[in-house]
Each structure stands twice: as structure tokens, then as C-alpha cells.
Design an enzyme around this catalytic site. Sequence first.
Site, PDB file in Angstrom:
ATOM      1  N   THR A   1      48.540  15.441  29.683  1.00 45.99           N
ATOM      2  CA  THR A   1      49.401  14.303  29.357  1.00 45.99           C
ATOM      3  C   THR A   1      50.470  14.642  28.318  1.00 45.99           C
ATOM      4  O   THR A   1      50.257  15.494  27.442  1.00 45.99           O
ATOM      5  CB  THR A   1      48.540  13.139  28.803  1.00 45.99           C
ATOM      6  OG1 THR A   1      49.391  12.196  28.154  1.00 45.99           O
ATOM      7  CG2 THR A   1      47.505  13.602  27.792  1.00 45.99           C
TER       8      THR A   1
ATOM      9  N   TYR B   1      42.798  10.334  21.580  1.00 44.38           N
ATOM     10  CA  TYR B   1      43.050  10.579  23.013  1.00 44.38           C
ATOM     11  C   TYR B   1      43.822  11.887  23.192  1.00 44.38           C
ATOM     12  O   TYR B   1      43.435  12.757  23.981  1.00 44.38           O
ATOM     13  CB  TYR B   1      43.836   9.398  23.597  1.00 44.38           C
ATOM     14  CG  TYR B   1      44.358   9.631  25.003  1.00 44.38           C
ATOM     15  CD1 TYR B   1      43.534   9.462  26.117  1.00 44.38           C
ATOM     16  CD2 TYR B   1      45.680  10.025  25.223  1.00 44.38           C
ATOM     17  CE1 TYR B   1      44.013   9.680  27.405  1.00 44.38           C
ATOM     18  CE2 TYR B   1      46.163  10.243  26.505  1.00 44.38           C
ATOM     19  CZ  TYR B   1      45.331  10.076  27.589  1.00 44.38           C
ATOM     20  OH  TYR B   1      45.806  10.297  28.861  1.00 44.38           O
TER      21      TYR B   1
ATOM     22  N   LYS C   1      42.553  15.426  24.946  1.00 39.63           N
ATOM     23  CA  LYS C   1      43.271  15.972  26.109  1.00 39.63           C
ATOM     24  C   LYS C   1      43.766  17.397  25.844  1.00 39.63           C
ATOM     25  O   LYS C   1      43.861  18.197  26.757  1.00 39.63           O
ATOM     26  CB  LYS C   1      44.436  15.043  26.484  1.00 39.63           C
ATOM     27  CG  LYS C   1      43.988  13.749  27.179  1.00 39.63           C
ATOM     28  CD  LYS C   1      43.623  13.991  28.642  1.00 39.63           C
ATOM     29  CE  LYS C   1      43.380  12.687  29.396  1.00 39.63           C
ATOM     30  NZ  LYS C   1      43.109  12.902  30.826  1.00 39.63           N
TER      31      LYS C   1
ATOM     32  N   GLU D   1      51.040  12.891  25.924  1.00 38.01           N
ATOM     33  CA  GLU D   1      50.497  12.516  24.607  1.00 38.01           C
ATOM     34  C   GLU D   1      50.088  13.751  23.817  1.00 38.01           C
ATOM     35  O   GLU D   1      49.942  13.683  22.596  1.00 38.01           O
ATOM     36  CB  GLU D   1      49.295  11.581  24.771  1.00 38.01           C
ATOM     37  CG  GLU D   1      49.671  10.144  25.074  1.00 38.01           C
ATOM     38  CD  GLU D   1      50.423   9.465  23.930  1.00 38.01           C
ATOM     39  OE1 GLU D   1      49.884   9.405  22.825  1.00 38.01           O
ATOM     40  OE2 GLU D   1      51.558   9.017  24.154  1.00 38.01           O
TER      41      GLU D   1
HETATM   42  P1  NAP Z   1      43.335   4.520  34.743  1.00 31.78           P
HETATM   43  O1  NAP Z   1      44.057   3.624  35.693  1.00 31.78           O
HETATM   44  O2  NAP Z   1      42.918   4.002  33.423  1.00 31.78           O
HETATM   45  O3  NAP Z   1      42.056   5.080  35.519  1.00 31.78           O
HETATM   46  C1  NAP Z   1      41.037   5.763  34.830  1.00 31.78           C
HETATM   47  C2  NAP Z   1      39.884   6.007  35.783  1.00 31.78           C
HETATM   48  O4  NAP Z   1      38.843   6.691  35.083  1.00 31.78           O
HETATM   49  C3  NAP Z   1      39.259   4.740  36.371  1.00 31.78           C
HETATM   50  O5  NAP Z   1      38.921   4.979  37.712  1.00 31.78           O
HETATM   51  C4  NAP Z   1      38.003   4.584  35.527  1.00 31.78           C
HETATM   52  O6  NAP Z   1      36.973   3.890  36.194  1.00 31.78           O
HETATM   53  C5  NAP Z   1      37.608   6.044  35.358  1.00 31.78           C
HETATM   54  N1  NAP Z   1      36.671   6.271  34.250  1.00 31.78           N
HETATM   55  C6  NAP Z   1      36.812   5.865  32.962  1.00 31.78           C
HETATM   56  N2  NAP Z   1      35.751   6.255  32.238  1.00 31.78           N
HETATM   57  C7  NAP Z   1      34.913   6.922  33.089  1.00 31.78           C
HETATM   58  C8  NAP Z   1      33.657   7.564  32.945  1.00 31.78           C
HETATM   59  N3  NAP Z   1      33.007   7.584  31.772  1.00 31.78           N
HETATM   60  N4  NAP Z   1      33.096   8.158  34.031  1.00 31.78           N
HETATM   61  C9  NAP Z   1      33.723   8.119  35.218  1.00 31.78           C
HETATM   62  N5  NAP Z   1      34.908   7.519  35.437  1.00 31.78           N
HETATM   63  C10 NAP Z   1      35.498   6.927  34.371  1.00 31.78           C
HETATM   64  O7  NAP Z   1      44.190   5.833  34.469  1.00 31.78           O
HETATM   65  P2  NAP Z   1      45.451   6.433  35.258  1.00 31.78           P
HETATM   66  O8  NAP Z   1      46.699   5.847  34.697  1.00 31.78           O
HETATM   67  O9  NAP Z   1      45.178   6.374  36.714  1.00 31.78           O
HETATM   68  O10 NAP Z   1      45.428   7.940  34.750  1.00 31.78           O
HETATM   69  C11 NAP Z   1      44.711   8.938  35.473  1.00 31.78           C
HETATM   70  C12 NAP Z   1      44.494  10.135  34.568  1.00 31.78           C
HETATM   71  O11 NAP Z   1      45.752  10.674  34.150  1.00 31.78           O
HETATM   72  C13 NAP Z   1      43.741   9.851  33.269  1.00 31.78           C
HETATM   73  O12 NAP Z   1      42.972  11.004  32.977  1.00 31.78           O
HETATM   74  C14 NAP Z   1      44.828   9.680  32.228  1.00 31.78           C
HETATM   75  O13 NAP Z   1      44.322   9.986  30.959  1.00 31.78           O
HETATM   76  C15 NAP Z   1      45.842  10.686  32.726  1.00 31.78           C
HETATM   77  N6  NAP Z   1      47.252  10.422  32.449  1.00 31.78           N
HETATM   78  C16 NAP Z   1      47.806   9.232  32.770  1.00 31.78           C
HETATM   79  C17 NAP Z   1      49.162   9.032  32.595  1.00 31.78           C
HETATM   80  C18 NAP Z   1      49.836   7.731  32.980  1.00 31.78           C
HETATM   81  O14 NAP Z   1      50.947   7.495  32.507  1.00 31.78           O
HETATM   82  N7  NAP Z   1      49.230   6.931  33.841  1.00 31.78           N
HETATM   83  C19 NAP Z   1      49.958  10.072  32.091  1.00 31.78           C
HETATM   84  C20 NAP Z   1      49.348  11.288  31.782  1.00 31.78           C
HETATM   85  C21 NAP Z   1      47.992  11.475  31.995  1.00 31.78           C
HETATM   86  P3  NAP Z   1      36.843   2.266  36.155  1.00 31.78           P
HETATM   87  O15 NAP Z   1      37.662   1.794  37.310  1.00 31.78           O
HETATM   88  O16 NAP Z   1      35.402   2.103  36.316  1.00 31.78           O
HETATM   89  O17 NAP Z   1      37.368   1.820  34.819  1.00 31.78           O
HETATM   90  O1  F7E Z   2      52.138   2.474  25.214  1.00 27.77           O
HETATM   91  C1  F7E Z   2      54.092   0.805  22.553  1.00 27.77           C
HETATM   92  C2  F7E Z   2      52.982   1.747  22.126  1.00 27.77           C
HETATM   93  O2  F7E Z   2      49.863   1.901  26.020  1.00 27.77           O
HETATM   94  C3  F7E Z   2      53.468   2.901  25.310  1.00 27.77           C
HETATM   95  C4  F7E Z   2      48.611   6.262  29.061  1.00 27.77           C
HETATM   96  O3  F7E Z   2      48.702   6.257  30.456  1.00 27.77           O
HETATM   97  O4  F7E Z   2      50.786   7.245  28.868  1.00 27.77           O
HETATM   98  C5  F7E Z   2      50.007   6.141  28.465  1.00 27.77           C
HETATM   99  O5  F7E Z   2      49.900   6.103  27.055  1.00 27.77           O
HETATM  100  C6  F7E Z   2      54.212   2.607  24.009  1.00 27.77           C
HETATM  101  C7  F7E Z   2      53.501   3.046  22.737  1.00 27.77           C
HETATM  102  O6  F7E Z   2      51.093   3.935  26.927  1.00 27.77           O
HETATM  103  C8  F7E Z   2      52.652  -2.496  22.793  1.00 27.77           C
HETATM  104  O7  F7E Z   2      52.848   1.760  20.702  1.00 27.77           O
HETATM  105  C9  F7E Z   2      54.372  -1.590  21.881  1.00 27.77           C
HETATM  106  O8  F7E Z   2      54.451   3.623  21.880  1.00 27.77           O
HETATM  107  O9  F7E Z   2      51.819   1.719  27.600  1.00 27.77           O
HETATM  108  P1  F7E Z   2      51.184   2.410  26.470  1.00 27.77           P
HETATM  109  P2  F7E Z   2      50.923   5.293  26.119  1.00 27.77           P
HETATM  110  O10 F7E Z   2      50.247   5.087  24.826  1.00 27.77           O
HETATM  111  O11 F7E Z   2      52.244   5.976  26.106  1.00 27.77           O
HETATM  112  C10 F7E Z   2      50.291   8.527  28.454  1.00 27.77           C
HETATM  113  C11 F7E Z   2      51.218   9.585  28.994  1.00 27.77           C
HETATM  114  C12 F7E Z   2      48.866   8.725  28.793  1.00 27.77           C
HETATM  115  O12 F7E Z   2      48.414   9.846  29.012  1.00 27.77           O
HETATM  116  C13 F7E Z   2      47.950   7.565  28.617  1.00 27.77           C
HETATM  117  O13 F7E Z   2      46.756   7.718  29.365  1.00 27.77           O
HETATM  118  O14 F7E Z   2      54.365   1.195  23.906  1.00 27.77           O
HETATM  119  N1  F7E Z   2      53.696  -0.606  22.531  1.00 27.77           N
HETATM  120  N2  F7E Z   2      53.741  -2.753  22.028  1.00 27.77           N
HETATM  121  C14 F7E Z   2      52.630  -1.142  23.113  1.00 27.77           C
HETATM  122  N3  F7E Z   2      51.670  -0.581  23.888  1.00 27.77           N
HETATM  123  C15 F7E Z   2      50.712  -1.411  24.364  1.00 27.77           C
HETATM  124  N4  F7E Z   2      49.763  -0.896  25.177  1.00 27.77           N
HETATM  125  N5  F7E Z   2      50.684  -2.749  24.063  1.00 27.77           N
HETATM  126  C16 F7E Z   2      51.634  -3.340  23.274  1.00 27.77           C
HETATM  127  O15 F7E Z   2      51.579  -4.531  23.021  1.00 27.77           O
END
Ligand code: NAP
Ligand code: F7E
Length: 337
Positions: free
Chosen positions: A125, A149, A153, A127
Site C-alpha cells: 500500500t 497499519y 504492511k 500508506e
Molecule cells: P476491504 O474492503 O476492507 O476488505 C478486507 C477483506 O479482508 C474483507 O474480505 C475482510 O473480511 C477480510 N478480513 C479482514 N480481517 C480478516 C481476518 N482476520 N481473516 C480473514 N479475512 C479478514 O479492503 P480492500 O479495500 O478490498 O483492500 C484489499 C487489500 O488491499 C487489503 O489488504 C488492503 O489493506 C489493501 N489495500 C487497499 C487499498 C485501497 O485503497 N482499497 C490500497 C492499498 C492496499 P470481512 O468481509 O469478513 O470483513
Molecule cells: O482516508 C482523511 C483521512 O480512510 C483518506 C485504505 O484503503 O487507502 C486507504 O487508507 C484521507 C485520510 O483512506 C475523514 O485523514 C478526513 O487523510 O479514506 P481513508 P486511507 O487512510 O488513505 C490506503 C492506500 C490503504 O492501504 C488503506 O487500506 O481522508 N479523512 N476525514 C477522513 N478519513 C475517513 N476515513 N473519515 C473521515 O471522516
Amino acid sequence: MKTAFITGVTGQDGAYLARLLIDKGYQVHGGVRRISHSEFERHEILGIAGQVTTHEFDLSEPNQMLRLFTKLKIDEFYNLAAQSFVGASWELPIYTSEIDGLAVVQMLDALRTVSPETRYYQASTSEMFGLVQEVPQRETTRLYPRSPYGVAKVFAHYMTINYRESFGTHASSGILFNHESPLRGKEFVTRKITLALSRLARGGDEILELGNMDARRDWGFAGDYVEGMWRMLQQDAADDYVLATGVTTPIRDFVDMAATALGFDIAWEGEGESEFGVDRKSGKRIVQVNPKFFRPAEVDLLIGDPAKAEEKLGWKATTTVQQLAEMMAKFDYDALA
Ligand code: NAP
Ligand code: F7E
């Protein structure tokens, strides 16, 4: 017919990836935990309900992984499961470290022991860049995570590289910048915005409360990004790739884009903790800052350089942040009909 296993198959990316692989003719297996948050709602929306063979799977159970890899012959393994909400990771630092960090080495080791030919994808990620050391961020940028987090990662990322270099595991790491969709979890900022503004556009009476609106993110569409994951595992040699759009946008601008798509016209007033947004048409306050959503440490600026993925994988993001905001706002608005 190839066999793929997806952990986190009920999540946003898991659902899009499952659909992509099913369309490509894969036999798709997925790990589902006993107490799933989302179950198969996303599979229903994508029209793939019942098409994934599911297995009980929890990242906290290493022996379960070992039994699974012994039973199934898996060509491609995508580790997408995680405690993925950065904001929660300060409240759950140990759990996050176990699930997003330690479980990854347990998985890699189980694969190495019983299924060494399996190709592995790790969901790394942006992050991990945290307090960014270079703009834009690329595969070689020094990592400086800013949350439990991000730290977990980073551990998983280096373990993936280490297994590749030590044991020849075909393990690739996708350093994905934020990617969103109508299937995005409701706690993430884009979906929180499109859901609240949709309720307001339907006549609801609430104020959208947000934290830091100055943070900037490189937002793409999840449907594009799962294609990149798949392409990584089709390469002869495993490697690490950034997937990003190369465009960064402040949270406030995303609010504006979604608001415009729903017929609002926001005038911003005040600053910092006192900032709020008034809809010029109705004169009503519809957005305001609430410091309770500030994070203990913020990632202020993310902007990725996807040049390597473009060159080596032929991958490119196809959806602009504006199109993304419109797509998500329309989906949430229509769902309230
Ligand atoms: P998400 O919608 O939050 O999905 C997370 C998945 O992980 C869900 O299926 C959840 O199951 C499962 N899970 C959570 N805890 C678990 C555990 N203890 N054992 C088994 N399964 C578990 O996340 P996403 O946005 O699809 O992201 C997919 C991956 O990419 C994650 O690893 C995330 O950290 C990474 N990532 C995401 C982004 C982004 O912007 N979306 C960017 C960079 C990296 P439940 O349905 O049961 O909750
Ligand atoms: O926050 C700001 C917050 O929670 C984005 C995950 O998929 O992407 C995701 O992580 C920004 C941050 O995503 C609120 O402070 C302001 O600066 O949507 P977010 P994230 O933290 O960037 C990365 C790539 C991953 O890997 C992660 O799994 O938005 N922000 N106000 C807020 N964020 C939230 N959630 N809620 C607010 O009210």
C-alpha cells in the site's frame, strides 16, 4: 483451467478480482471468516453470487492455512485480506500487526512448505510511504509509515521480497494507491462522503462531518487496479509495482466533485477545525469539520508514479477522480430510491 485463491474475497478488491478471474475462466476459491462483516453483498452487486468456492479462513489461524494449501492445488494466491482501515489501526495496533503483518509470513511459509509453485500476490500500500520522502512516490522511494497499519504492511512487504529472494517464491507486491468504487467500505472517506451527500440530496437532514480535509490522495477505480494485480502474476519473474493514477486531490475537492454530481454547490467558510461548507442553493450547512476524525499522525500527500507498471505490465488507470466521484455518488443516490 487455472485455480486462484483470494483471501478477503468478500471485500471491495476481492469482489472485483473474483469477477475478473471468473470472466477469464479461472476456478476461483475464496477465504471467508466465520464472522464476516460484509458476507456476499458485493458479489451480488457484481453478479457473481455463488460462483466462488468458499472456505472458512481466518488470518489469525496459521494451521488453517497449511491445511488449505495441502488440500487445494492453487496456481495463483492473492492475499487481499487485512484490517484495512488506517483510522482503526491506532486502536487495534496489535491485532493489525498480527493480521496485516505476521499472518503474511505465516502464509508465505505455508506456501513455501507445501505449495512452492504457487504464485503469490501481496496487497502492499501507498500508506507505506507515509511521511513521503520523494514526490511522486515510486517503487524505490524510501518507506516511512505513519500508522500501525502502515508499519504492519511494511513488514509484510519486506517479507514478500525476502521470500522471493531467499526461496525463489514467485511473490509479487502491488504497492497500490487508494482505489475506490461503489463497493468501497462505508468507513473510508470517499464512500462516507458519497453516502452522506446522497442522503442529503434525497431530502435527509444531517451534516457530513469530516476530519482533515487538506490531506491529498491519489484516487483510482478499484476495477482498474485488480487488473494490475492479475497482470503482476502473469509475469515470468515476480517483482514490485506501484499502481496509481499520478494525480493527487485534496479531500475537500472530492467533496466538491461528489456534491456537484448530486446538484449541490458548496461555498467553503472558516478554517481548520472551524471550516464548514454551505450549499449556496439552499443556504444550508451540509459539511463541517469534526476534530474527532483527525488521526494521531497523518499522511498528508500521496501521489504515485505508475511508470514501471505502465512499461512492464502495460497497465494504466482508466478512470479519473472526477468520474470516480460521479460513479460513486450516482450509485449511492440510486440505491436510496
Ligand atoms: P476491504 O474492503 O476492507 O476488505 C478486507 C477483506 O479482508 C474483507 O474480505 C475482510 O473480511 C477480510 N478480513 C479482514 N480481517 C480478516 C481476518 N482476520 N481473516 C480473514 N479475512 C479478514 O479492503 P480492500 O479495500 O478490498 O483492500 C484489499 C487489500 O488491499 C487489503 O489488504 C488492503 O489493506 C489493501 N489495500 C487497499 C487499498 C485501497 O485503497 N482499497 C490500497 C492499498 C492496499 P470481512 O468481509 O469478513 O470483513
Ligand atoms: O482516508 C482523511 C483521512 O480512510 C483518506 C485504505 O484503503 O487507502 C486507504 O487508507 C484521507 C485520510 O483512506 C475523514 O485523514 C478526513 O487523510 O479514506 P481513508 P486511507 O487512510 O488513505 C490506503 C492506500 C490503504 O492501504 C488503506 O487500506 O481522508 N479523512 N476525514 C477522513 N478519513 C475517513 N476515513 N473519515 C473521515 O471522516
